[in-house]
Design a protein around this motif. Sequence first.
Motif, mmCIF file in Angstrom:
data_model
loop_
_atom_site.group_PDB
_atom_site.id
_atom_site.type_symbol
_atom_site.label_atom_id
_atom_site.label_comp_id
_atom_site.label_asym_id
_atom_site.label_seq_id
_atom_site.Cartn_x
_atom_site.Cartn_y
_atom_site.Cartn_z
ATOM 1 N N GLY A 18 4.074 14.335 5.702
ATOM 2 C CA GLY A 18 4.822 15.388 5.018
ATOM 3 C C GLY A 18 5.961 14.865 4.162
ATOM 4 N N LEU A 19 6.343 13.595 4.372
ATOM 5 C CA LEU A 19 7.460 13.051 3.571
ATOM 6 C C LEU A 19 6.970 12.436 2.261
ATOM 7 C CD1 LEU A 19 9.707 11.290 6.260
ATOM 8 C CD2 LEU A 19 9.829 13.620 5.372
ATOM 9 N N GLU A 20 5.643 12.426 2.051
ATOM 10 C CA GLU A 20 5.096 11.667 0.919
ATOM 11 C C GLU A 20 5.614 12.148 -0.438
ATOM 12 O OE1 GLU A 20 3.096 12.920 3.355
ATOM 13 O OE2 GLU A 20 2.328 14.755 2.458
ATOM 14 N N THR A 21 5.983 13.407 -0.542
ATOM 15 C CA THR A 21 6.411 13.892 -1.867
ATOM 16 C C THR A 21 7.767 13.310 -2.281
ATOM 17 O OG1 THR A 21 7.338 15.797 -0.775
ATOM 18 C CG2 THR A 21 5.196 16.104 -1.818
ATOM 19 N N TYR A 22 8.509 12.749 -1.329
ATOM 20 C CA TYR A 22 9.864 12.286 -1.657
ATOM 21 C C TYR A 22 9.913 10.840 -2.135
ATOM 22 C CZ TYR A 22 10.950 16.575 0.736
ATOM 23 O OH TYR A 22 10.982 17.894 1.086
ATOM 24 N N ALA A 23 8.814 10.109 -1.985
ATOM 25 C CA ALA A 23 8.830 8.687 -2.351
ATOM 26 C C ALA A 23 8.338 8.486 -3.772
ATOM 27 C CB ALA A 23 7.949 7.900 -1.390
ATOM 28 N N GLY A 24 8.777 7.421 -4.392
ATOM 29 C CA GLY A 24 8.298 7.067 -5.723
ATOM 30 C C GLY A 24 9.025 5.825 -6.193
ATOM 31 N N PRO A 25 8.649 5.320 -7.369
ATOM 32 C CA PRO A 25 9.266 4.081 -7.852
ATOM 33 C C PRO A 25 10.804 4.158 -7.851
ATOM 34 C CG PRO A 25 7.359 4.595 -9.168
ATOM 35 C CD PRO A 25 7.568 5.780 -8.254
ATOM 36 N N LEU A 43 1.710 2.959 -9.371
ATOM 37 C CA LEU A 43 1.868 4.423 -9.399
ATOM 38 C C LEU A 43 2.942 4.872 -8.409
ATOM 39 C CD1 LEU A 43 0.706 7.057 -10.612
ATOM 40 C CD2 LEU A 43 -0.944 7.087 -8.721
ATOM 41 N N GLY A 44 3.073 4.125 -7.320
ATOM 42 C CA GLY A 44 4.151 4.413 -6.361
ATOM 43 C C GLY A 44 3.950 5.678 -5.564
ATOM 44 N N MET A 45 2.685 6.053 -5.323
ATOM 45 C CA MET A 45 2.440 7.254 -4.503
ATOM 46 C C MET A 45 2.322 6.872 -3.045
ATOM 47 S SD MET A 45 -0.121 9.872 -6.369
ATOM 48 C CE MET A 45 -0.002 11.162 -5.152
ATOM 49 N N GLN A 46 3.063 7.552 -2.198
ATOM 50 C CA GLN A 46 2.920 7.344 -0.760
ATOM 51 C C GLN A 46 1.638 8.038 -0.302
ATOM 52 O OE1 GLN A 46 6.437 8.005 1.642
ATOM 53 N NE2 GLN A 46 5.227 8.813 3.344
ATOM 54 N N GLY A 47 0.835 7.349 0.513
ATOM 55 C CA GLY A 47 -0.378 7.965 1.030
ATOM 56 C C GLY A 47 -0.073 8.945 2.146
ATOM 57 N N ARG A 48 -1.115 9.637 2.593
ATOM 58 C CA ARG A 48 -0.912 10.635 3.656
ATOM 59 C C ARG A 48 -2.171 10.771 4.505
ATOM 60 N NH1 ARG A 48 -3.001 15.690 2.380
ATOM 61 N NH2 ARG A 48 -4.149 15.620 0.432
ATOM 62 N N ARG A 49 -1.998 11.477 5.627
ATOM 63 C CA ARG A 49 -3.151 11.724 6.489
ATOM 64 C C ARG A 49 -3.974 12.849 5.862
ATOM 65 N NH1 ARG A 49 -1.547 11.765 12.344
ATOM 66 N NH2 ARG A 49 -0.250 13.497 11.730
ATOM 67 N N VAL A 50 -5.253 12.585 5.597
ATOM 68 C CA VAL A 50 -6.078 13.620 4.972
ATOM 69 C C VAL A 50 -7.036 14.265 5.976
ATOM 70 C CG1 VAL A 50 -5.914 12.656 2.650
ATOM 71 C CG2 VAL A 50 -7.790 11.921 4.141
ATOM 72 N N ARG A 51 -7.186 13.653 7.137
ATOM 73 C CA ARG A 51 -8.101 14.218 8.140
ATOM 74 C C ARG A 51 -7.724 13.707 9.510
ATOM 75 N NH1 ARG A 51 -11.991 18.171 7.820
ATOM 76 N NH2 ARG A 51 -12.484 17.494 5.709
ATOM 77 N N LYS A 52 -7.765 14.598 10.520
ATOM 78 C CA LYS A 52 -7.515 14.167 11.900
ATOM 79 C C LYS A 52 -8.456 14.924 12.809
ATOM 80 C CE LYS A 52 -3.927 13.964 15.478
ATOM 81 N NZ LYS A 52 -4.331 12.636 16.001
ATOM 82 N N LYS A 53 -9.197 14.173 13.623
ATOM 83 C CA LYS A 53 -10.063 14.817 14.611
ATOM 84 C C LYS A 53 -9.908 14.032 15.895
ATOM 85 C CE LYS A 53 -14.664 16.607 15.167
ATOM 86 N NZ LYS A 53 -16.017 16.103 15.165
ATOM 87 N N GLY A 54 -9.128 14.552 16.808
ATOM 88 C CA GLY A 54 -8.843 13.820 18.042
ATOM 89 C C GLY A 54 -8.142 12.516 17.711
ATOM 90 N N ASP A 55 -8.726 11.414 18.180
ATOM 91 C CA ASP A 55 -8.122 10.101 17.944
ATOM 92 C C ASP A 55 -8.546 9.470 16.623
ATOM 93 O OD1 ASP A 55 -6.694 10.009 20.324
ATOM 94 O OD2 ASP A 55 -8.446 9.295 21.454
ATOM 95 N N ALA A 56 -9.433 10.144 15.893
ATOM 96 C CA ALA A 56 -9.928 9.585 14.622
ATOM 97 C C ALA A 56 -9.128 10.167 13.457
ATOM 98 C CB ALA A 56 -11.401 9.915 14.460
ATOM 99 N N GLU A 57 -8.564 9.280 12.663
ATOM 100 C CA GLU A 57 -7.769 9.751 11.532
ATOM 101 C C GLU A 57 -8.201 9.051 10.255
ATOM 102 O OE1 GLU A 57 -3.575 9.423 12.304
ATOM 103 O OE2 GLU A 57 -3.745 10.568 14.176
ATOM 104 N N VAL A 58 -8.055 9.779 9.134
ATOM 105 C CA VAL A 58 -8.302 9.192 7.822
ATOM 106 C C VAL A 58 -7.010 9.333 7.021
ATOM 107 C CG1 VAL A 58 -9.697 9.262 5.736
ATOM 108 C CG2 VAL A 58 -10.720 9.897 7.927
#
Length: 395
Positions: A235-242, A307-322
Amino acid sequence: MNAPAKKVVPPTLLFCFVFLFFVPPANAQGDGLALTPPMGWNSWNRFACNVSEDLVKSAADAMVSSGMKDAGYEFIVIDDCWQISRDSNGNIVADERKFPSGIKALADYIHSKGLKFGIYSDAGTQTCAKRPGSRGHEYQDALQYAAWGVDYLKYDWCNTGAENAQAAYTTMSDALKSSGRPIVFSLCEWGTAKPWLWAKDVGNLWRTTGDITDCWDCKKQYSMGWTKILDLQDGLETYAGPGHWNDPDMLEVGNGGMTTTEYRAHFTLWCILAAPLIAGNDLKNMSPEIKEILANKEVIAVDQDALGMQGRRVRKKGDAEVWAKQLKDGSRAVALLNRGAADADISVAWEDLGYPSHVSANIRDLWAKKDLGKSSATFSARVPSHGVVMFRITP
Ligand code: GLA
């Protein structure tokens, strides 16, 4: 007869003129420092208060000889405990027993290796290890740092009483700016006053949480394992950048509390987060496996992407995350993270990456350093327990 019409500059032309000459280019970033997340080494995670000029010099030597400098690491930062008192004029005094040649000589040594030099202070009356803080001495300290050749300041938040974080950090930021030397400013306020909301023009990076500790997911009074910190970045990804980065704290890679697989996962996720990569281990005595993690150029390129984009969690299913991070060339870095106790198959779907599912894309495994061919719609891999598989997916 009508008077001849006056020549009037059409408003659109006038606007273009004003825009061209007075609006800064869209890519101008703050003070122009840290346009990609800072990379370096800091003494705290491994050595705590046991710092000395010999230790710091040997870390600089090892940064060069290990190939880490070549991989992009540049700052050598002494954390707490280098300072011991103030003199009768209020000047900060380094511990002479540990730094007999003085801080200027140490900075010169680090610069002679083609590296940059960082130091630590605190916005309160005392640092966390009860050494003198900078409160009331901000301009004096900033001038001293500039005279020594400091390139980076980590500024902590212990013993600050009722101080206002934004005001206190702004004071030191102004002091550094007026020192006449470009100094990367690292705010270490632990996220308490939500620096991501106000620190973009105050500093170049800000801690988002309490301290990291060398474990997978433990929780201690003032510190926590890296996966606990990871969850707090969501959720903090929008605040980061170059020029202005969220800082989930320094790396624990190589400090002995986790397996190589776990350290590879920790490093991977820090790169997906566009986190500052500040190694916190003993560079002089690291194993080839640890060096292989810290100096993997293709993985580092994900962290350092322009580009300086912070990545984020796009999927979570139990212990498996993308987790995914958009890169400047339109490709995506993807980490499949297995938090479970058994190996598992995890897949990434194109729709989670913002690609139409018919798009065919090249898959490169960044740890195996292998091209795996093309795929569309989804891609799966077997991921070890507490491990990651990391790809670059390029349509
Ligand atoms: C705080 C910081 C740490 C370290 C120590 C030094 O806990 O968050 O990163 O700088 O202080 O005392």
